[in-house]
Design an enzyme around this catalytic site. Structure first.
Site, PDB file in Angstrom:
ATOM      1  CG  HIS A 109      -0.390   0.283   2.517  1.00 50.20           C
ATOM      2  ND1 HIS A 109      -0.077  -0.711   3.415  1.00 50.20           N
ATOM      3  CD2 HIS A 109      -0.052   1.448   3.121  1.00 50.20           C
ATOM      4  CE1 HIS A 109       0.405  -0.182   4.516  1.00 50.20           C
ATOM      5  NE2 HIS A 109       0.443   1.142   4.356  1.00 50.20           N
ATOM      6  CG  ASP A 139       0.061  -4.041   2.717  1.00 43.46           C
ATOM      7  OD1 ASP A 139       0.187  -3.499   1.607  1.00 43.46           O
ATOM      8  OD2 ASP A 139       0.050  -3.403   3.788  1.00 43.46           O
ATOM      9  N   GLY A 210       3.476   6.592   7.878  1.00 41.63           N
ATOM     10  CA  GLY A 210       4.882   6.760   7.526  1.00 41.63           C
ATOM     11  C   GLY A 210       5.741   5.623   8.037  1.00 41.63           C
ATOM     12  CB  SER A 212       3.091   1.759   6.191  1.00 41.39           C
ATOM     13  OG  SER A 212       1.930   1.934   6.949  1.00 41.39           O
TER      14      SER A 212
END
Length: 468
Positions: A109, A139, A210, A212
């Site tokens: 993402h 993901d 941020g 992630s």
């Protein structure tokens, strides 16, 4: 007396300082870990050229305006390209280098739909990254930057991680590069409603936008997870953070690197949780396993002999405690290989060997049925009808009945609706309206009874009790 009190206060202060020192001595020192690992943690930004639609994409109509205002618009506004103005959308995240020649792991993402991906190293140099591949189901995304001798993280094993262990995250929350936060593992193997193929690591490490794609370290300085999600009602950190286990992430990354895509095992069933009432209905000692609510025609489960109503308790020896454990265990099996399933069928434990298939990109839903000839059952409070040959064929069912009317009674209380198709009642297959009526009349009282219902192509088991 004053001297005695002063002496007591002195020793009490020493005792308190000793307690504080002892407590501090038990807390980990993260400094060496951060110094060693930080050089391999990167900041990731993306750019996306998105067209601006609507009024903002067009030059205003200048006819009829005073000359001075028309001149301002004509000379003071930048040119707008034909077809609409382009705006630059940006996102920000984190990542980490796993090989010295520039492979980088992050979240899907973070880089999804990006036209350009920029990786910023700790020395503030920026490099354009190529997207090697991404897997939305987990993901995980794999990037490649040009370089040699780049700093790398040490990779650990997430399967031995335990609740209570200290962990540390390094990332770029809100763009603040190399922010370090620490906490403990709150739980492992956590299943989230929107994710079927990741047994998440839950922590209380402060994670914010941020972070992630950034790494989660153990005390040995090894990456054991990729920080991916938070649970929040405020939009910010609330003490619930979730990381993708590094074992899962590396399995995905290796496939993306060698094959360009990810292949997953597929069983071809629809499952549901086994609650206390269902466990009683199926003769289980406790609520556990994955209840098979639907078997796809021609799928691996159908070919291997798995049936509706079976409860899957293990896969290759790994116990299925919650139904959500099944997808990621099956998904981790290479398509084409055989798996051993421990099941409960009709109250008896059995073992099946099934050749696992490959997970298709998209599934097909079964059409909803409707019926004609009615038959009532006053005990349940429903009217049912036979399924026509065409309906059986379109639903891929050997039998069953469709509800045409719900009266006052147990059926209304458990939420049955007209159009629902009943295929099993009290662990017995329903092949006709007469069979339904016979089984319904013989239902036990004050004991959990299961019913398999097909609604809009989705099958599930529900339970109810008939009062005296």
């Amino acid at each position: 007396m004053a001297s005695r009190n002063s002496c007591f206060a002195f020793f009490a202060a020493l005792f308190c300082l000793g307690q504080v020192a002892a407590a501090n001595a038990q807390l980990p020192d993260f400094t060496p870990l951060v110094e060693d690992a930080s050089p391999a943690v990167v900041n990731i930004s993306t750019k996306q050229n998105a067209p601006v639609h609507g009024a903002n994409a067009r030059m205003p109509d200048l006819e009829g305006l005073p000359p001075i205002i028309r001149e301002f618009f004509e000379h003071g506004m930048p040119g707008i390209p034909e077809g609409g103005q382009q705006r630059e959308a940006q996102s920000l995240g984190s990542g980490f280098i796993i090989t010295a020649d520039g492979y980088v792991l992050t979240n899907n993402h973070v880089v999804a739909d990006a036209d350009e991906i920029i990786v910023r190293l700790p020395d503030r140099s920026e490099l354009k990254a190529e997207l090697v591949g991404a897997d939305p189901r987990t993901d995980v995304a794999l990037l490649k930057i040009e370089g040699t001798g780049l700093p790398t993280v040490k990779l650990g094993k997430s399967d031995s991680l335990k609740a209570g262990e200290w962990v540390l995250a390094i990332g770029s929350p809100f763009g603040f590069d190399h922010t370090v936060t620490a906490g403990i593992v709150s739980a492992t193997g956590r299943n989230l409603p929107s994710e079927s193929y990741v047994p998440f690591i839950q922590t209380d490490v402060a994670i914010n936008p941020g972070n992630s794609g950034g790494p989660l370290f153990n005390l040995q300085g090894e990456v054991i997870g990729i920080n991916s999600q938070i649970f929040t009602r405020s939009g910010g950190f609330m003490g619930l953070s979730f990381a993708i286990p590094i074992d899962v992430a590396m399995g995905v990354a290796n496939q993306l690197r060698t094959e360009g895509k990810v292949s997953r095992g597929w069983l071809g069933v629809a499952i549901q949780e086994v609650n206390r009432d269902l466990a009683e209905s199926f003769g289980l000692e406790r609520p556990a396993g994955a209840l098979v609510a639907q078997v796809m025609d021609g799928g691996p489960a159908a070919k291997g002999g798995l049936r509706v109503g079976d409860v899957i308790l293990s896969v290759n020896g790994s116990a299925i405690d919650m139904s959500a454990d099944l997808p990621h265990l099956i998904g981790a099996i290479k398509p084409g290989t055989k798996a051993t399933l421990g099941i409960v069928r009709d109250g008896e434990r059995e073992t099946l060997t099934i050749q696992i298939g490959a997970l298709p990109d998209e599934g097909e839903e079964v059409a909803e049925a409707s019926g004609r000839a009615e038959k009532s059952s006053n005990r349940l409070g429903v009217k049912v009808s036979e399924l026509s040959a065409e309906q059986k064929r379109s639903l891929d069912l050997p039998g069953g009945v469709v509800i045409t009317e719900v009266l006052n009674g147990p059926a209304a209380m458990i939420g049955l609706r007209p159009g629902d198709v009943i295929t099993h009642l009290n662990n017995q297959a329903i092949d006709s309206a007469s069979t339904f009526g016979r089984v319904a009349e013989q239902l036990p009282k004050n004991r959990s009874v299961s019913m398999r219902v097909l609604r809009q192509g989705r099958a599930s088991f529900i339970t109810f009790k008939l009062a005296e």
